[in-house]
Design a protein around this motif. Structure first.
Motif, PDB file in Angstrom:
ATOM      1  N   ASP A   1      34.325  72.430  42.367  1.00 28.21           N
ATOM      2  CA  ASP A   1      33.801  72.042  41.045  1.00 28.21           C
ATOM      3  C   ASP A   1      34.717  72.448  39.897  1.00 28.21           C
ATOM      4  O   ASP A   1      34.827  71.735  38.899  1.00 28.21           O
ATOM      5  N   ARG A   2      35.370  73.607  40.023  1.00 34.08           N
ATOM      6  CA  ARG A   2      36.194  74.124  38.929  1.00 34.08           C
ATOM      7  C   ARG A   2      37.644  73.631  39.011  1.00 34.08           C
ATOM      8  O   ARG A   2      38.465  74.002  38.183  1.00 34.08           O
ATOM      9  N   GLN A   3      37.929  72.833  40.032  1.00 39.85           N
ATOM     10  CA  GLN A   3      39.281  72.275  40.245  1.00 39.85           C
ATOM     11  C   GLN A   3      40.356  73.365  40.355  1.00 39.85           C
ATOM     12  O   GLN A   3      41.524  73.157  40.011  1.00 39.85           O
ATOM     13  N   LEU A   4      39.954  74.514  40.883  1.00 42.42           N
ATOM     14  CA  LEU A   4      40.915  75.600  41.103  1.00 42.42           C
ATOM     15  C   LEU A   4      41.907  75.234  42.206  1.00 42.42           C
ATOM     16  O   LEU A   4      43.084  75.597  42.134  1.00 42.42           O
ATOM     17  N   SER A   5      41.410  74.528  43.220  1.00 40.48           N
ATOM     18  CA  SER A   5      42.296  74.118  44.322  1.00 40.48           C
ATOM     19  C   SER A   5      43.385  73.180  43.819  1.00 40.48           C
ATOM     20  O   SER A   5      44.566  73.337  44.161  1.00 40.48           O
ATOM     21  N   GLN A   6      42.981  72.197  43.022  1.00 36.94           N
ATOM     22  CA  GLN A   6      43.948  71.222  42.490  1.00 36.94           C
ATOM     23  C   GLN A   6      44.990  71.921  41.624  1.00 36.94           C
ATOM     24  O   GLN A   6      46.184  71.633  41.704  1.00 36.94           O
ATOM     25  N   LYS A   7      44.528  72.875  40.832  1.00 35.98           N
ATOM     26  CA  LYS A   7      45.438  73.629  39.970  1.00 35.98           C
ATOM     27  C   LYS A   7      46.463  74.396  40.810  1.00 35.98           C
ATOM     28  O   LYS A   7      47.668  74.389  40.510  1.00 35.98           O
ATOM     29  N   LEU A   8      45.993  75.039  41.889  1.00 34.63           N
ATOM     30  CA  LEU A   8      46.895  75.812  42.747  1.00 34.63           C
ATOM     31  C   LEU A   8      47.863  74.895  43.496  1.00 34.63           C
ATOM     32  O   LEU A   8      49.061  75.216  43.626  1.00 34.63           O
ATOM     33  N   THR A   9      47.374  73.747  43.958  1.00 34.55           N
ATOM     34  CA  THR A   9      48.266  72.769  44.601  1.00 34.55           C
ATOM     35  C   THR A   9      49.410  72.397  43.660  1.00 34.55           C
ATOM     36  O   THR A   9      50.585  72.419  44.046  1.00 34.55           O
ATOM     37  N   ASN A  10      49.054  72.080  42.418  1.00 35.49           N
ATOM     38  CA  ASN A  10      50.079  71.683  41.435  1.00 35.49           C
ATOM     39  C   ASN A  10      51.053  72.822  41.145  1.00 35.49           C
ATOM     40  O   ASN A  10      52.269  72.599  41.018  1.00 35.49           O
ATOM     41  N   GLN A  11      50.527  74.046  41.044  1.00 31.94           N
ATOM     42  CA  GLN A  11      51.389  75.205  40.802  1.00 31.94           C
ATOM     43  C   GLN A  11      52.401  75.395  41.933  1.00 31.94           C
ATOM     44  O   GLN A  11      53.585  75.669  41.693  1.00 31.94           O
TER      45      GLN A  11
END
Length: 310
Positions: free
Chosen positions: A132-142
């Motif tokens: 829900d918080r899109q933390l996974s997507q953020k970490l993938t991009n990082q």
């Protein structure tokens, strides 16, 4: 030099969905990985890596043949390998300082590969989901950005993260793969679970909960697992947290409460209890300021050795 897929630089200006469509073999490989049942990895020959830890070794290692980690929800597990030397690093990233962490694991693998004339650096990324918080997507991009900024070419070989590691059940999203292992000798990567996560599981978890940076836990040259010395002060509000019910701990101390494995709360309680018992580890755990050192015994299990015998 850039992050490459099939020799072509990854275009990080575009969404990851575009990258997946541009390289359909990555999606096929992710599908293949997801379809494998998780193997139970026994302690013999295993080096288990917790969150914010990393370990690197080579196929010449006589003690460790498997590196592994699990319990990743929004976290990602990263395997970096040099195909020439076989030097392999596994780490469990949570987004705390991704750029510095990638530089650290790059240098650790390169330190075992500098005399190797041939081969290339390959990276495998697994973990996360559509949280829900899109933390996974953020970490993938990082992670993609950090590898793309490295001075060496890095080849992205496995990409089973976030949307490619997501399943939905009654409108709730979960990761498909929570843990992986890599066979250092064969380079095989597979979904895995680990009955034993030691030694010093609570101590290592306490180190993370008190805000530790990414830490190297293994010396491949001596084949020794080295824990600490770690230092922290009294954990804030530890009594308050230990008084809370399971729902409160899950809701407040997890990045993804609905997707955690069943043992999450008991693990956190155990770590908090350890922090309460050891408010000053410099006194109770590391009075001599030396690490706790382990070597594999003849049965392939970790056994503590005295530092004065080294």
């Amino acid at each position: 030099m850039p992050l490459l897929v099939n020799g072509v630089r990854v275009d990080l200006a575009r969404p990851t969905g575009d990258m997946i469509r541009a390289h359909p073999h990555l999606e096929e490989k992710a599908k293949l990985l997801r379809s494998q049942p998780a193997q139970i990895v026994e302690p013999k020959g295993l080096l288990y890596v917790q969150q914010r830890e990393f370990a690197v070794t080579t196929p010449k290692d006589g003690s460790v043949s498997i590196l592994g980690s699990d319990d990743a929800t929004t976290c990602h597990i990263v395997v970096l390998r040099h195909t020439g030397s076989g030097a392999t690093c596994l780490t469990h990233c949570d987004g705390a300082d991704t750029a510095a962490e990638v530089s650290l694991i790059m240098s650790s693998v390169k330190s075992f590969s500098s005399s190797t004339g041939c081969g290339r650096l390959e990276v495998h990324l697994v973990g996360g989901f559509n949280d829900d918080r899109q933390l996974s997507q953020k970490l993938t991009n990082q992670l993609l950005r950090a590898f793309d900024l490295q001075p060496e070419d890095v080849h992205l070989v496995t990409f089973c993260v976030t949307e490619l590691n997501d399943r939905e059940e009654q409108d709730i999203h979960f990761p498909i793969i929570y843990g992986i292992a890599v066979n250092v000798k064969t380079a095989e990567i597979f979904p895995a679970t680990f009955p034993e996560k030691g030694p010093d599981e609570d101590l290592r978890s306490a180190h993370v909960l008190t805000g530790a940076p990414l830490t190297n836990i293994y010396d491949a040259k001596t084949e020794q697992l080295r824990i600490g010395p770690y230092f922290w002060g009294p954990f804030p509000h530890v009594d308050f947290w230990l008084e809370q019910d399971d729902a409160q701990i899950l809701q407040n101390l997890s990045t993804s409460p609905l997707a955690e494995p069943p043992h999450f709360v008991s693990h956190i309680r155990s770590t908090l209890t350890f922090l309460k018992e050891h408010p000053f580890p410099s006194r109770s755990l590391f009075p001599d300021r030396k690490p706790r050192i382990y070597k594999k015994n003849e049965q392939g299990l970790w056994e503590q050795v005295c530092s004065d015998k080294i």
